[in-house]
Design a protein around this motif. Structure first.
Motif, short mmCIF file in Angstrom:
data_model
loop_
_atom_site.label_atom_id
_atom_site.label_comp_id
_atom_site.label_asym_id
_atom_site.label_seq_id
_atom_site.Cartn_x
_atom_site.Cartn_y
_atom_site.Cartn_z
N LYS A 152 -2.60 -1.57 -10.93
CA LYS A 152 -2.37 -3.02 -10.90
C LYS A 152 -1.52 -3.42 -9.70
CE LYS A 152 -2.95 -3.68 -15.83
NZ LYS A 152 -2.34 -4.03 -17.11
N ARG A 153 -0.55 -2.60 -9.36
CA ARG A 153 0.29 -2.86 -8.18
C ARG A 153 -0.55 -2.76 -6.91
NH1 ARG A 153 4.18 0.39 -9.27
NH2 ARG A 153 3.38 2.14 -8.09
N GLU A 154 -1.42 -1.76 -6.83
CA GLU A 154 -2.30 -1.61 -5.67
C GLU A 154 -3.22 -2.82 -5.52
OE1 GLU A 154 -2.05 0.59 -3.40
OE2 GLU A 154 -1.13 2.34 -4.30
N VAL A 155 -3.78 -3.28 -6.64
CA VAL A 155 -4.66 -4.44 -6.61
C VAL A 155 -3.88 -5.67 -6.13
CG1 VAL A 155 -6.05 -6.03 -8.02
CG2 VAL A 155 -6.27 -3.55 -8.34
N GLN A 156 -2.66 -5.84 -6.62
CA GLN A 156 -1.85 -6.98 -6.18
C GLN A 156 -1.52 -6.88 -4.69
OE1 GLN A 156 -1.07 -9.79 -8.06
NE2 GLN A 156 -0.68 -10.46 -5.97
N ASN A 157 -1.21 -5.68 -4.23
CA ASN A 157 -0.95 -5.47 -2.79
C ASN A 157 -2.18 -5.83 -1.96
OD1 ASN A 157 1.66 -4.59 -3.29
ND2 ASN A 157 1.14 -2.42 -3.14
N ILE A 158 -3.35 -5.41 -2.43
CA ILE A 158 -4.59 -5.71 -1.73
C ILE A 158 -4.78 -7.23 -1.66
CG2 ILE A 158 -7.12 -5.58 -1.89
CD1 ILE A 158 -6.65 -2.74 -3.19
N CYS A 159 -4.63 -7.88 -2.80
CA CYS A 159 -4.80 -9.35 -2.83
C CYS A 159 -3.80 -10.04 -1.93
CB CYS A 159 -4.67 -9.86 -4.27
SG CYS A 159 -6.08 -9.43 -5.32
N MET A 162 -2.96 -12.67 11.21
CA MET A 162 -3.56 -11.34 11.20
C MET A 162 -3.30 -10.67 9.85
SD MET A 162 -3.00 -8.29 13.89
CE MET A 162 -4.48 -7.41 14.23
N THR A 163 -4.32 -10.01 9.33
CA THR A 163 -4.22 -9.34 8.04
C THR A 163 -3.53 -7.99 8.20
OG1 THR A 163 -6.30 -10.36 7.39
CG2 THR A 163 -5.59 -8.48 6.10
N PRO A 164 -2.47 -7.74 7.40
CA PRO A 164 -1.84 -6.41 7.47
C PRO A 164 -2.84 -5.33 7.08
CG PRO A 164 -0.57 -7.91 6.07
CD PRO A 164 -1.86 -8.59 6.41
N PRO A 165 -2.77 -4.16 7.70
CA PRO A 165 -3.73 -3.10 7.38
C PRO A 165 -3.52 -2.58 5.95
CG PRO A 165 -2.04 -2.28 8.87
CD PRO A 165 -1.80 -3.75 8.73
N LEU A 166 -4.63 -2.21 5.33
CA LEU A 166 -4.57 -1.60 4.00
C LEU A 166 -4.30 -0.11 4.15
CD1 LEU A 166 -7.67 -3.23 2.26
CD2 LEU A 166 -5.30 -3.98 2.17
N THR A 167 -3.58 0.45 3.20
CA THR A 167 -3.36 1.89 3.18
C THR A 167 -4.66 2.57 2.75
OG1 THR A 167 -2.68 1.94 0.86
CG2 THR A 167 -0.94 1.54 2.51
N GLU A 168 -4.73 3.86 2.95
CA GLU A 168 -5.91 4.61 2.50
C GLU A 168 -6.09 4.48 0.99
OE1 GLU A 168 -8.50 5.97 4.14
OE2 GLU A 168 -7.50 5.01 5.83
N ARG A 169 -5.01 4.53 0.23
CA ARG A 169 -5.10 4.39 -1.23
C ARG A 169 -5.62 3.01 -1.59
NH1 ARG A 169 -4.02 6.99 -6.27
NH2 ARG A 169 -3.88 8.75 -4.88
N GLU A 170 -5.15 1.97 -0.90
CA GLU A 170 -5.64 0.62 -1.18
C GLU A 170 -7.13 0.52 -0.87
OE1 GLU A 170 -1.42 -1.72 -0.34
OE2 GLU A 170 -2.87 -1.50 1.30
N LYS A 171 -7.57 1.17 0.18
CA LYS A 171 -9.00 1.18 0.51
C LYS A 171 -9.81 1.91 -0.57
CE LYS A 171 -8.34 0.96 5.50
NZ LYS A 171 -8.46 1.72 6.76
N LEU A 231 -14.12 -9.01 6.57
CA LEU A 231 -13.25 -8.44 7.59
C LEU A 231 -13.74 -7.08 8.10
CD1 LEU A 231 -9.77 -9.29 6.02
CD2 LEU A 231 -10.85 -10.39 8.00
N GLY A 232 -14.79 -6.54 7.49
CA GLY A 232 -15.31 -5.24 7.90
C GLY A 232 -14.56 -4.06 7.32
N ILE A 233 -13.67 -4.32 6.36
CA ILE A 233 -12.94 -3.23 5.69
C ILE A 233 -13.92 -2.46 4.82
CG2 ILE A 233 -11.11 -2.68 4.04
CD1 ILE A 233 -9.69 -5.27 5.11
N LEU A 234 -14.78 -3.19 4.13
CA LEU A 234 -15.89 -2.60 3.39
C LEU A 234 -17.16 -2.91 4.16
CD1 LEU A 234 -15.17 -3.67 -0.32
CD2 LEU A 234 -14.88 -1.41 0.67
#
Length: 76
Positions: free
Chosen positions: A37-44, A1-10, A62-65
């Motif tokens: 860059k840290r946010e992008v790495q967290n997203i990846c 299961m994919t951990p949820p992204l934070t609002e900032r990551e979205k 995944l329907g996130i976007l």
């Protein structure tokens, strides 16, 4: 299961899907290059991909976007 992204990551992901460069994301979200860059790495990491392009594709899968979520609708 994919951990949820934070609002900032979205937010970062939507801007990336628009094709925004790090400098543009920094300006839009008022943060440093290191933060973005840290946010992008967290997203990846959360989406289990190795780059921004795959992150965007996976987010659509995944329907996130969703279609139309990256750009405002065009006026008719």
């Amino acid at each position: 299961m994919t951990p949820p992204l934070t609002e900032r990551e979205k937010q970062v992901l939507r801007l990336m899907a628009r094709g925004a460069l790090i400098e543009e994301v920094m300006k839009e979200l008022s943060c440093s290059a290191g933060t973005i860059k840290r946010e992008v790495q967290n997203i990846c990491d959360k989406l289990q991909v190795t780059n921004r392009v795959h992150a965007i594709a996976r987010a659509y899968d995944l329907g996130i976007l969703t279609l139309g979520s990256s750009f405002p609708p065009e006026p008719i």
